[in-house]
Design a protein around this motif. Structure first.
Motif, PDB file in Angstrom:
ATOM      1  N   ASP A  39      12.485  -1.007 -11.016  1.00 55.02           N
ATOM      2  CA  ASP A  39      13.796  -0.577 -11.497  1.00 55.02           C
ATOM      3  C   ASP A  39      14.609  -1.783 -11.962  1.00 55.02           C
ATOM      4  O   ASP A  39      14.885  -2.695 -11.187  1.00 55.02           O
ATOM      5  CB  ASP A  39      14.539   0.153 -10.377  1.00 55.02           C
ATOM      6  N   SER A  41      17.614  -1.305 -13.463  1.00 54.25           N
ATOM      7  CA  SER A  41      18.985  -0.833 -13.641  1.00 54.25           C
ATOM      8  C   SER A  41      19.870  -1.073 -12.422  1.00 54.25           C
ATOM      9  O   SER A  41      21.095  -0.936 -12.510  1.00 54.25           O
ATOM     10  CB  SER A  41      18.987   0.664 -13.973  1.00 54.25           C
ATOM     11  N   ARG A  46      19.978  -6.702 -11.202  1.00 57.66           N
ATOM     12  CA  ARG A  46      20.937  -7.504 -11.981  1.00 57.66           C
ATOM     13  C   ARG A  46      21.150  -8.858 -11.321  1.00 57.66           C
ATOM     14  O   ARG A  46      21.149  -9.902 -11.996  1.00 57.66           O
ATOM     15  CB  ARG A  46      22.257  -6.736 -12.100  1.00 57.66           C
ATOM     16  N   ASP A  75      17.423  -0.909 -20.211  1.00 60.05           N
ATOM     17  CA  ASP A  75      17.761  -1.705 -19.027  1.00 60.05           C
ATOM     18  C   ASP A  75      17.273  -3.140 -19.185  1.00 60.05           C
ATOM     19  O   ASP A  75      17.954  -4.092 -18.787  1.00 60.05           O
ATOM     20  CB  ASP A  75      17.147  -1.082 -17.769  1.00 60.05           C
ATOM     21  N   ARG A  79      19.563  -6.627 -19.088  1.00 53.87           N
ATOM     22  CA  ARG A  79      19.339  -7.795 -18.230  1.00 53.87           C
ATOM     23  C   ARG A  79      19.187  -9.070 -19.070  1.00 53.87           C
ATOM     24  O   ARG A  79      19.703 -10.125 -18.698  1.00 53.87           O
ATOM     25  CB  ARG A  79      18.088  -7.593 -17.371  1.00 53.87           C
TER      26      ARG A  79
END
Length: 241
Positions: A39, A41, A46, A75, A79
């Motif tokens: 993942d 997101s 992050r 996503d 990033r």
């Protein structure tokens, strides 16, 4: 604490290759994430992208513009965009370079033709004065494997082209490296590429024996030259003590 390199991989056979031992020699801990599986997101992702000393976005056979087919691309672009805004070191290879261009607001689109095989880079004056001079040891011959290209970010410096595709190697400041070509690809691992891309190669009618012969011819010289070039960029980015 040891420095960390966060690597985003799209297909298993396109890995850090020649770059891996260079990072290991610098004592970097490599953490690998899988696009479309891990993942990207979440807030944790992050933070991970922003906290890493280096991020490397590797290649893959999809297009940056295929967000309807591969929603995770959105996503990934987010990033990369945050990493660029933070002005922290990032390397993009093939698809990764296209991600950097797209995250910088530039177009990514099909090139004039697919470029697959070993051929020399043509260095710009800026490239000749850069760490790319290390590739003179292999006559600047590297592996190319792509169909898309991109518009150069306005603040980028072009370091190398080929006779077919202009934007092959670029930098932004001291912290961003975009490689449309596969400087990281190890000749010893070429068979994995031939298996993984068998459909594309058959459709294009590419002679696999020619690719194998070129890999044997260039292999050892390219490995040492690529590692010297990567070390040069890493030093420029402040990642070599």
């Amino acid at each position: 604490m040891p420095r960390t390199c966060l690597t985003l991989q799209h297909v298993s056979f396109e890995d850090l290759g020649t770059l891996g031992p260079v990072l290991q020699s610098l004592g970097m801990q490599v953490q690998t994430r899988q696009a479309g599986v891990d993942d990207l997101s979440s807030e944790a992702a992050r933070r991970e992208w922003l906290d890493a000393d280096l991020v490397v976005v590797l290649g893959g056979p999809i297009g940056v513009y295929e967000t309807d087919r591969y929603p995770f691309i959105q996503d990934e672009l987010a990033r990369v965009r945050e990493r660029l805004a933070a002005r922290k070191p990032i390397i993009g290879i093939c698809l990764g370079a296209q991600m950097i261009a797209a995250a910088s607001g530039q177009r990514v689109y099909p090139g004039p033709a697919k470029e697959i095989g070993y051929k020399p880079l043509i260095l710009t004056p800026e490239g000749q004065a850069s760490w790319l001079h290390a590739l003179s040891a292999c006559d600047h011959e590297v592996l190319h494997w792509h169909g898309d290209t991109f518009d150069l970010p306005p603040d980028a410096t072009l370091l190398a082209s080929t006779d077919l595709v202009r934007n092959q190697v670029f930098t932004i400041g001291q912290h961003v490296l975009g490689l449309q070509c596969h400087l990281e690809a190890e000749a010893i691992g070429l068979e994995r590429w031939l298996i993984g891309h068998t459909g594309e190669l058959a459709t294009m009618g590419i002679d696999l024996d020619v690719l194998r012969q070129d890999a044997r011819r260039v292999g050892e010289r390219l490995t040492s030259a690529a590692q010297a070039a990567f070390m040069g960029w890493l030093a420029q980015a402040g990642l070599v003590a």
